[in-house]
Design an enzyme around this catalytic site. Structure first.
Site, PDB file in Angstrom:
ATOM      1  N   HIS A 185       0.480  27.489  22.202  1.00 52.13           N
ATOM      2  CA  HIS A 185      -0.470  28.432  22.803  1.00 52.13           C
ATOM      3  C   HIS A 185      -1.882  27.850  22.848  1.00 52.13           C
ATOM      4  O   HIS A 185      -2.550  27.731  21.822  1.00 52.13           O
ATOM      5  CB  HIS A 185      -0.494  29.736  21.990  1.00 52.13           C
ATOM      6  CG  HIS A 185      -1.219  30.853  22.671  1.00 52.13           C
ATOM      7  ND1 HIS A 185      -0.587  31.757  23.493  1.00 52.13           N
ATOM      8  CD2 HIS A 185      -2.519  31.211  22.660  1.00 52.13           C
ATOM      9  CE1 HIS A 185      -1.465  32.630  23.942  1.00 52.13           C
ATOM     10  NE2 HIS A 185      -2.658  32.309  23.468  1.00 52.13           N
TER      11      HIS A 185
ATOM     12  N   ASP B  92      -5.504  28.382  25.229  1.00 49.46           N
ATOM     13  CA  ASP B  92      -6.118  29.336  26.159  1.00 49.46           C
ATOM     14  C   ASP B  92      -7.104  28.696  27.131  1.00 49.46           C
ATOM     15  O   ASP B  92      -8.042  29.363  27.580  1.00 49.46           O
ATOM     16  CB  ASP B  92      -6.830  30.437  25.367  1.00 49.46           C
ATOM     17  CG  ASP B  92      -5.903  31.577  24.996  1.00 49.46           C
ATOM     18  OD1 ASP B  92      -5.280  32.147  25.903  1.00 49.46           O
ATOM     19  OD2 ASP B  92      -5.793  31.888  23.793  1.00 49.46           O
TER      20      ASP B  92
ATOM     21  N   GLU C  69       0.737  36.182  28.159  1.00 50.46           N
ATOM     22  CA  GLU C  69       0.441  36.697  26.829  1.00 50.46           C
ATOM     23  C   GLU C  69       0.316  38.218  26.811  1.00 50.46           C
ATOM     24  O   GLU C  69      -0.706  38.779  26.433  1.00 50.46           O
ATOM     25  CB  GLU C  69      -0.851  36.063  26.287  1.00 50.46           C
ATOM     26  CG  GLU C  69      -1.039  36.275  24.798  1.00 50.46           C
ATOM     27  CD  GLU C  69      -2.346  35.701  24.275  1.00 50.46           C
ATOM     28  OE1 GLU C  69      -2.610  35.881  23.088  1.00 50.46           O
ATOM     29  OE2 GLU C  69      -3.089  35.078  25.061  1.00 50.46           O
TER      30      GLU C  69
ATOM     31  N   HIS D 178       0.330  42.349  23.950  1.00 53.96           N
ATOM     32  CA  HIS D 178      -0.874  41.747  23.379  1.00 53.96           C
ATOM     33  C   HIS D 178      -1.392  42.754  22.358  1.00 53.96           C
ATOM     34  O   HIS D 178      -0.601  43.258  21.542  1.00 53.96           O
ATOM     35  CB  HIS D 178      -1.900  41.404  24.468  1.00 53.96           C
ATOM     36  CG  HIS D 178      -2.994  40.502  23.970  1.00 53.96           C
ATOM     37  ND1 HIS D 178      -4.264  40.950  23.698  1.00 53.96           N
ATOM     38  CD2 HIS D 178      -2.984  39.191  23.641  1.00 53.96           C
ATOM     39  CE1 HIS D 178      -4.991  39.952  23.224  1.00 53.96           C
ATOM     40  NE2 HIS D 178      -4.244  38.866  23.183  1.00 53.96           N
TER      41      HIS D 178
ATOM     42  N   HIS E  23       1.833  39.118  18.347  1.00 56.87           N
ATOM     43  CA  HIS E  23       1.111  40.343  18.742  1.00 56.87           C
ATOM     44  C   HIS E  23       1.960  41.610  18.658  1.00 56.87           C
ATOM     45  O   HIS E  23       1.419  42.709  18.802  1.00 56.87           O
ATOM     46  CB  HIS E  23       0.547  40.246  20.171  1.00 56.87           C
ATOM     47  CG  HIS E  23      -0.643  39.346  20.307  1.00 56.87           C
ATOM     48  ND1 HIS E  23      -1.892  39.697  19.842  1.00 56.87           N
ATOM     49  CD2 HIS E  23      -0.784  38.115  20.865  1.00 56.87           C
ATOM     50  CE1 HIS E  23      -2.751  38.721  20.112  1.00 56.87           C
ATOM     51  NE2 HIS E  23      -2.103  37.742  20.718  1.00 56.87           N
TER      52      HIS E  23
ATOM     53  N   HIS F 123       2.019  32.003  18.487  1.00 58.72           N
ATOM     54  CA  HIS F 123       0.787  31.732  17.735  1.00 58.72           C
ATOM     55  C   HIS F 123       0.596  32.794  16.667  1.00 58.72           C
ATOM     56  O   HIS F 123      -0.196  33.721  16.816  1.00 58.72           O
ATOM     57  CB  HIS F 123      -0.432  31.615  18.658  1.00 58.72           C
ATOM     58  CG  HIS F 123      -0.710  32.789  19.540  1.00 58.72           C
ATOM     59  ND1 HIS F 123       0.224  33.374  20.360  1.00 58.72           N
ATOM     60  CD2 HIS F 123      -1.860  33.514  19.738  1.00 58.72           C
ATOM     61  CE1 HIS F 123      -0.313  34.382  21.020  1.00 58.72           C
ATOM     62  NE2 HIS F 123      -1.582  34.493  20.651  1.00 58.72           N
TER      63      HIS F 123
ATOM     64  N   ASP G  58      -3.929  28.334  19.296  1.00 62.18           N
ATOM     65  CA  ASP G  58      -4.819  29.326  19.919  1.00 62.18           C
ATOM     66  C   ASP G  58      -6.169  28.713  20.295  1.00 62.18           C
ATOM     67  O   ASP G  58      -7.146  29.437  20.520  1.00 62.18           O
ATOM     68  CB  ASP G  58      -5.039  30.531  18.998  1.00 62.18           C
ATOM     69  CG  ASP G  58      -5.218  31.845  19.772  1.00 62.18           C
ATOM     70  OD1 ASP G  58      -5.243  31.805  21.012  1.00 62.18           O
ATOM     71  OD2 ASP G  58      -5.331  32.902  19.125  1.00 62.18           O
TER      72      ASP G  58
END
Length: 445
Positions: free
Chosen positions: A93, A95, A205, A232, A277, A298, A371
């Site tokens: 993961h 971003d 995500e 999420h 999440h 993550h 992340d």
């Protein structure tokens, strides 16, 4: 024998050219015996010398030799690089796309990843950190509170924004073809890494990005997405979220009925089910229900740092190859607020999370999901993508061997991907049709 312009200078005068004249049968028998004895003597001498050299090497130089050709270097930093040359990191993961959206309005022409770039990721640092691949997160925010309405029926821009994030990720991959390779399957990842490229996959995500539609899931898959995080930080029509720092009041009690159908379709097409999440109930139900291996792209260990975003031990115990368990990989998050109390996050603490997950679930079930570019702060010693070797070196100091470290850096994720691909192939071969289930509160269909 007359000179022919070739024989004399090469063989010398008076030396027979046996390849041309065939005079071997006419050689004097005594001369032949002496010649063969000389050849045997030379061969035996060479063999004795080779044996003596090998014996001396084994007895006196073994430590130095095996440091190169057998055993890993004693120095942890050198050992980490040695391992990662063959087993680079595949991060679950990163971003980068949302950073490009917020800082450059998704203008690919304004982005230069070949130079030092804002955030945690650019090509020089990816190379320095021994990165062989990563999932580009095509994240968009949860809708604002109340925006979707109680039954998630109000329209939002989530699907549009997700398509834009898929587009910018693909444009960046295409912009640097000498660095990135667009990869769809586990075999593609292996080929890309073998060619020295950075394998590039996409991950959505949050189930809120599906617009309440399993049909959208299939469209994302066709565009290259290979995992969807069921939630999420907000509940959605498919499943309950764990929130961020406080676990919100449950909406479905885990998965909704449509959420179960979503997992069915994810299994059928080969889309990885990502449980980062999600609420604990969502995660328990999903891992028990899924026919294919699952991931946490993550997430870290709740027993090491108690926040809802981390995975508790009772769920880690559901992971494995035994009866009643499901194959999975938990890819450890580096976000300081998920791994330690304020001011205490460093590479050793992140290693503690890796080791705890390995202790409970097994070393075959842990990976890395940093992340990076999605977190404002970073642990000391893991400031950006160039620092992965520091974590590998720390675990090497703690006794992890090359095989286990190669699993951590990417091998465990590849196994899980292969498992999901096998399940999809089996379901499609069995003729299981595409899911056509719709959200039962929609009024337009």
């Amino acid at each position: 024998m007359p000179e022919n312009g070739e024989t004399a200078p090469l063989l010398g005068e008076g030396v027979p050219n046996l390849a041309r004249t065939g005079n071997i049968e006419r050689e004097d028998p005594a001369q032949r015996v002496r010649r063969l004895a000389t050849i045997r003597g030379i061969i035996y001498t060479v063999l004795v010398v080779v044996f003596v050299v090998a014996l001396v090497t084994v007895l006196f130089l073994w430590d130095k030799v095996t440091g190169v050709v057998g055993r890993l270097p004693k120095d942890p930093e050198k050992a980490a690089l040695y391992i990662m040359n063959s087993a680079p990191v595949i991060d679950g993961h990163i971003d980068l796309p949302i950073l490009v959206r917020s800082a450059f309005a998704n203008n690919v022409s304004a982005v230069d990843l070949e130079k030092p770039f804002k955030g945690h990721v650019d090509i020089p640092r990816l190379r320095e950190g021994k990165v062989g691949g990563f999932f580009w997160s095509v994240y968009t925010d949860c809708p604002k509170a109340g925006e979707e309405g109680e039954d998630f029926l109000n329209a939002t821009w989530s699907v549009r924004d997700t398509l834009e994030q898929i587009d910018i990720a693909r444009l960046l991959i295409q912009k640097y073809p000498e660095t990135f390779a667009w990869t769809m399957k586990s075999t593609d990842i292996k080929v890309a890494i073998g060619r020295g490229k950075i394998a590039s996959m996409l991950g959505v995500e949050g189930g809120h990005q599906l617009g309440n539609s399993i049909q959208v899931l299939r469209t994302y898959y066709d565009l290259g997405v290979r995992y969807v995080t069921l939630t999420h930080s907000c509940h959605n029509v498919f499943a309950d979220s764990c929130g961020i720092f406080e676990d919100p009041k449950p909406y479905h009690g885990g998965l909704s009925e449509l959420g179960y159908r979503l997992i069915d379709e994810m299994n059928r097409i080969g889309m990885l089910v990502d449980l980062s999440h999600t609420s604990d109930d969502t995660a328990r139900q999903a891992i028990k229900y899924s026919k294919a291996p699952v991931i946490w792209s993550h997430s870290s260990a709740r027993a090491v740092h108690n926040v809802p975003r981390n995975v508790p031990d009772d769920i880690l115990e559901l992971i494995g190859f035994g009866q009643g368990q499901t194959d999975a990989v938990v890819m450890v998050n580096f976000a300081p607020f998920f791994v330690a109390d304020p001011g205490k996050a460093d590479v050793k603490v992140v290693a503690d999370h890796v080791e705890h997950i390995a202790k409970v679930a097994g070393k075959a079930h842990v990976g890395l999901g940093s992340d990076f570019d999605g977190i404002g702060d970073v642990p000391v010693g893991l400031e950006d993508v160039s620092k992965y070797p520091a974590l590998v070196a720390e675990l090497y100091r703690r006794g992890w061997n090359a095989f286990d470290l190669a699993g951590l850096t990417g091998g465990n994720l590849l196994r899980v991907m292969e498992g999901a691909e096998r399940v999809a192939a089996q379901m499609q071969k069995a003729g299981i049709p595409p899911a056509s289930t719709k959200y039962n509160k929609r009024t337009d269909l």
